[in-house]
Write an enzyme that holds these catalytic residues in place. Structure first.
Site, PDB file in Angstrom:
ATOM      1  N   TYR A  70       0.831  -1.198   0.000  1.00 27.38           N
ATOM      2  CA  TYR A  70       0.000   0.000   0.000  1.00 27.38           C
ATOM      3  C   TYR A  70       0.868   1.251   0.000  1.00 27.38           C
ATOM      4  O   TYR A  70       2.057   1.205   0.321  1.00 27.38           O
ATOM      5  CB  TYR A  70      -0.970   0.017   1.191  1.00 27.38           C
ATOM      6  CG  TYR A  70      -0.329   0.296   2.533  1.00 27.38           C
ATOM      7  CD1 TYR A  70      -0.236   1.597   3.018  1.00 27.38           C
ATOM      8  CD2 TYR A  70       0.176  -0.739   3.316  1.00 27.38           C
ATOM      9  CE1 TYR A  70       0.349   1.860   4.243  1.00 27.38           C
ATOM     10  CE2 TYR A  70       0.761  -0.489   4.535  1.00 27.38           C
ATOM     11  CZ  TYR A  70       0.845   0.814   5.000  1.00 27.38           C
ATOM     12  OH  TYR A  70       1.426   1.069   6.210  1.00 27.38           O
ATOM     13  N   CYS A  71       0.240   2.359  -0.399  1.00 24.57           N
ATOM     14  CA  CYS A  71       0.888   3.674  -0.374  1.00 24.57           C
ATOM     15  C   CYS A  71      -0.160   4.663   0.116  1.00 24.57           C
ATOM     16  O   CYS A  71      -1.043   4.298   0.883  1.00 24.57           O
ATOM     17  CB  CYS A  71       1.468   4.034  -1.742  1.00 24.57           C
ATOM     18  SG  CYS A  71       0.230   4.133  -3.060  1.00 24.57           S
ATOM     19  N   HIS A  72      -0.098   5.909  -0.345  1.00 23.27           N
ATOM     20  CA  HIS A  72      -1.062   6.918   0.105  1.00 23.27           C
ATOM     21  C   HIS A  72      -2.413   6.746  -0.567  1.00 23.27           C
ATOM     22  O   HIS A  72      -3.436   6.637   0.098  1.00 23.27           O
ATOM     23  CB  HIS A  72      -0.490   8.319  -0.155  1.00 23.27           C
ATOM     24  CG  HIS A  72      -1.273   9.414   0.509  1.00 23.27           C
ATOM     25  ND1 HIS A  72      -1.109  10.732   0.182  1.00 23.27           N
ATOM     26  CD2 HIS A  72      -2.226   9.392   1.473  1.00 23.27           C
ATOM     27  CE1 HIS A  72      -1.931  11.467   0.928  1.00 23.27           C
ATOM     28  NE2 HIS A  72      -2.616  10.678   1.719  1.00 23.27           N
ATOM     29  N   GLY A  74      -2.709   4.576  -3.711  1.00 27.00           N
ATOM     30  CA  GLY A  74      -2.779   3.352  -4.499  1.00 27.00           C
ATOM     31  C   GLY A  74      -2.022   3.353  -5.809  1.00 27.00           C
ATOM     32  O   GLY A  74      -1.991   2.328  -6.491  1.00 27.00           O
ATOM     33  N   ILE A  99      -3.627   3.977   2.033  1.00 26.93           N
ATOM     34  CA  ILE A  99      -3.922   4.181   3.456  1.00 26.93           C
ATOM     35  C   ILE A  99      -4.990   5.257   3.639  1.00 26.93           C
ATOM     36  O   ILE A  99      -5.693   5.275   4.650  1.00 26.93           O
ATOM     37  CB  ILE A  99      -2.641   4.482   4.261  1.00 26.93           C
ATOM     38  CG1 ILE A  99      -2.890   4.224   5.739  1.00 26.93           C
ATOM     39  CG2 ILE A  99      -2.122   5.884   3.965  1.00 26.93           C
ATOM     40  CD1 ILE A  99      -1.653   4.011   6.570  1.00 26.93           C
TER      41      ILE A  99
END
Length: 113
Positions: A70-72, A74, A99
């Site tokens: 995951y990242c901020h 996607g 996230i």
């Protein structure tokens, strides 16, 4: 073993992490260190996308392991998941919405930025 879809929803990740009878997927955060300091998922490991290619050979060994990145929002996690899949890790997925979506839909206690 069937290949999983490239993206997985935050609801599905929450479900997968909550099954006590199953081995949970490995959770990788591909954001940068400063973002990691703001918030993160429990048991996540930081492998920043900016260093992914150099760190991956030292961090990923089991091509059959279920990995969720995951990242901020996607986008970076999709790139990281695609990179791992191209290197034989076929059970790798990107958490759709990142996230930010996790905070909005699963756990509002996770700070948004």
């Amino acid at each position: 073993m069937n290949e999983l879809p490239l993206e997985v929803s935050v609801d599905d990740v929450n479900y997968l992490l909550g099954r006590p009878e199953e081995t949970p997927p490995r959770i990788i955060d591909c954001r940068e260190q400063d973002e990691w300091q703001v918030c993160r998922l429990p048991n996540a490991e930081l492998v920043p996308l900016s260093q992914f290619g150099e760190l991956a050979p030292q961090r990923f060994f089991d091509v059959n392991q279920h990995i969720i990145i995951y990242c901020h929002h996607g986008m970076r996690s999709q790139r990281a998941a695609t990179w791992l899949r191209q290197h034989g890790f076929r059970q790798t997925q990107s958490m759709r919405g990142g996230i930010d979506a996790w905070s909005e839909l699963v756990d509002p206690a996770v700070p948004r930025y």
